[in-house]
Structures are given as C-alpha cells and as structure tokens.
Write a protein that holds these residues in place. Structure first.
Motif, short mmCIF file in Angstrom:
data_model
loop_
_atom_site.label_atom_id
_atom_site.label_comp_id
_atom_site.label_asym_id
_atom_site.label_seq_id
_atom_site.Cartn_x
_atom_site.Cartn_y
_atom_site.Cartn_z
N ARG A 150 0.83 -1.21 0.00
CA ARG A 150 0.00 0.00 0.00
C ARG A 150 0.86 1.26 0.00
NH1 ARG A 150 -5.16 1.02 0.42
NH2 ARG A 150 -5.90 2.90 1.45
N ARG A 151 1.93 1.25 0.79
CA ARG A 151 2.83 2.41 0.84
C ARG A 151 3.50 2.61 -0.52
NH1 ARG A 151 7.81 3.66 0.93
NH2 ARG A 151 8.59 1.56 1.11
N ARG A 152 3.96 1.52 -1.12
CA ARG A 152 4.59 1.64 -2.45
C ARG A 152 3.59 2.10 -3.51
NH1 ARG A 152 7.10 -3.58 -1.03
NH2 ARG A 152 9.17 -3.08 -0.24
N ARG A 153 2.36 1.66 -3.41
CA ARG A 153 1.34 2.07 -4.37
C ARG A 153 1.06 3.57 -4.23
NH1 ARG A 153 -1.78 -0.77 -7.72
NH2 ARG A 153 0.30 -1.59 -8.01
N GLU A 154 0.96 4.08 -3.00
CA GLU A 154 0.77 5.51 -2.78
C GLU A 154 1.94 6.30 -3.33
OE1 GLU A 154 0.11 5.97 1.40
OE2 GLU A 154 -1.81 4.93 1.34
N THR A 155 3.14 5.80 -3.11
CA THR A 155 4.34 6.46 -3.62
C THR A 155 4.34 6.46 -5.14
OG1 THR A 155 5.55 5.74 -1.66
CG2 THR A 155 6.86 6.45 -3.53
N GLU A 156 3.92 5.35 -5.75
CA GLU A 156 3.86 5.27 -7.20
C GLU A 156 2.88 6.30 -7.77
OE1 GLU A 156 3.08 2.05 -10.79
OE2 GLU A 156 2.48 1.53 -8.76
N LEU A 157 1.73 6.44 -7.12
CA LEU A 157 0.76 7.44 -7.57
C LEU A 157 1.33 8.85 -7.49
CD1 LEU A 157 -2.63 6.16 -6.16
CD2 LEU A 157 -2.13 6.73 -8.52
N LYS A 158 1.97 9.17 -6.37
CA LYS A 158 2.56 10.50 -6.21
C LYS A 158 3.65 10.76 -7.24
CE LYS A 158 1.64 10.71 -1.27
NZ LYS A 158 2.23 10.68 0.06
N ASN A 159 4.54 9.80 -7.43
CA ASN A 159 5.61 9.96 -8.41
C ASN A 159 5.06 10.04 -9.83
OD1 ASN A 159 7.61 9.96 -6.49
ND2 ASN A 159 7.99 7.77 -6.63
N GLY A 160 4.01 9.28 -10.11
CA GLY A 160 3.38 9.34 -11.42
C GLY A 160 2.79 10.71 -11.71
N ARG A 161 2.16 11.30 -10.69
CA ARG A 161 1.59 12.64 -10.86
C ARG A 161 2.68 13.66 -11.14
NH1 ARG A 161 -2.41 11.82 -5.72
NH2 ARG A 161 -3.97 10.58 -6.81
N VAL A 162 3.76 13.58 -10.38
CA VAL A 162 4.87 14.51 -10.60
C VAL A 162 5.48 14.31 -11.98
CG1 VAL A 162 7.21 15.11 -9.82
CG2 VAL A 162 5.40 14.78 -8.15
N ALA A 163 5.62 13.05 -12.40
CA ALA A 163 6.20 12.77 -13.72
C ALA A 163 5.30 13.27 -14.84
CB ALA A 163 6.45 11.27 -13.88
N MET A 164 3.97 13.17 -14.68
CA MET A 164 3.06 13.69 -15.70
C MET A 164 3.23 15.20 -15.83
SD MET A 164 -0.48 11.51 -15.40
CE MET A 164 -0.50 10.98 -13.70
#
Length: 115
Positions: free
Chosen positions: A82-96
């Motif tokens: 769950r922590r990694r999934r939240e981090t992936e979402l945050k990093n994905g938003r920044v990358a977009m």
C-alpha cells in the motif's frame, strides 16, 4: 481526488479512474526519463514481469498483469504494498507534470528574450 469533485460513490468508476491514473503515471515516468536521456545524449529535443500475491490488485493491467520487475512484493506484505502504491501514484503525478513542463516550451514561447 484529482478533479476536485469529492468522493466518488461509483466504485467501478473510481477503480477505472485510478487504473487510468496509474497507467498514465507509469507512462509519464518512463517518458520523462526518456526525454532527459535524449536531451543528455543528443543535446536537445529538436536534434521481467513478476507474478505474486498482488496480481488482482488495482493497477494490474494487460498484457503483463501485475508488473513487479524487481520482485519487491514477493513477501506479500500488504502494508508495504500500500505504501509503495501511494508512492507510485505521487511519483506518477509529478512525472506527468514534469513531462508536460518539458514539452510545453517546445510549442509555446513568450515573446522577447526570456531565459
């Protein structure tokens, strides 16, 4: 909620939107790395799949299913997942946002000498 519409009551629609956001975030993370690599090697923009305990989780998409090339979820720890999934979402938003910020100056420029 990305579009500031508040909590979604439609659970299926929520899953679809989150899956789309995860896919776009992953694409954007790869895209921005490719843009940076291209810029570093060519001088400018003008010139493994793992199967495991989380195969049915949100973000598992065809054709690969749940993609975990480094095997970080083999232990099945749901809290770490769950922590990694939240981090992936945050990093994905920044990358977009980074990808859009990188591309936009190629098409839109302010008049005059703005550095």
């Amino acid at each position: 909620v990305p579009n500031a519409s508040g909590p979604m009551s439609d659970e299926e629609g929520r899953k679809k939107k989150l899956n789309s956001e995860l896919a776009n975030g992953r694409l954007a993370m790869v895209a921005i790395m490719g843009m940076i690599f291209q810029n570093g090697t060519l001088g400018g923009t003008s010139s493994m799949w793992g199967l495991g305990a989380f195969e049915q989780e949100l973000g598992a998409q065809a054709p690969f299913g749940y993609w975990d090339p480094m095997g970080m979820t083999k232990d099945g720890d749901a809290l770490a997942f769950r922590r990694r999934r939240e981090t992936e979402l945050k990093n994905g938003r920044v990358a977009m946002l980074a990808a859009m910020g990188y591309i936009t100056p190629e098409f839109f420029k302010f008049p005059g000498n703005c550095a």
